[in-house]
Design a protein around this motif. Sequence first.
Motif: not given
Length: 318
Positions: A199-211
């Motif tokens: 399998p190919l795995h990907l770690q995704v860095h993300l940032s979410w907030a309502p604003d």
Amino acid sequence: MPPAELLAAVVRAEQAGFTAAMCSDHFSPWSVRQGESGFAWSWLGAALQATEQVPFGVVNAPGQRYHPAIIAQAIGSLGAMFPGRFWAALGSGEASNEHITGGGWPRKDVRNARLRECVDIIRALLRGEEVSHDGLVTVDRARLWTRPDTPPPLIGAACSEKTAAWCAEWADGLITVNAPVEQLRKITDAYRSAGGEGPLHLQVHLSWAPDEDEALALAHDQWRTNVHGPPASWDLDMAETFDNVSEHVSPEHVRRSVNVSSDLGQHTAWLQEYAEMGFDSVMLHHVGQQQSAWIDAFGSKVLPQLDVTRPAPASARP
């Protein structure tokens, strides 16, 4: 985050519909502002016990901070207690974690050679063999007395085409981190073209907030130390040093390393694109300290828009 809070977060994530999890085995954080860096193997045992079905992976660097026989024992014990729910990704490491041994920080080619020795040692031990080895690491008559019926997979960790192709020689799969789509394609193509399987795995860095401004400010505060590619990310050795060299990193620069948006539809589109590229597992890493809000938001609004599946039981190559 403190390990206890991360434990609560992964339980909440499973309840919200997430079907896999992973962690990195660091001795120190990337920034003083991050403030915590618990022992990964203690946390993994607790997390596997606290959840019901979620498989877990860990990114680990054997050979300096850890003797490979100890890592084989850790992998074997978790694999025996939680069959099919554990995998380990092995890499050549970073000075920020390994310098604590006081043994010096080898060149990249030496680190790769050392890792390759460690992979062979760990595999032999997981097969039940008695291992003695003299090389960049030394092993004297080691044998694992507790082993799983099926050895957990050993995944290759790579952030470049060259390393990905090299991992194809020995790995049961590949893991990389989010980058521009063109670069991700080059990495996965290099692995597959060199004969890489699994399998190919990907770690995704993300940032979410309502604003939107809040999402970007959060990413800038917590992840601006991680915009530096190799060799800086390999060779800087203290959290304070990462903070110093990142003092003038702009928020917009952070967007190159973190998927920043207040729009859950945009996050959904990004994740769908990764899936269409052929990644079998996409691991989401929200870079902020607070985890509950994004877990709930993604669980209710993002995951239902995607074809989320439960991973097959983890197993090594025959």
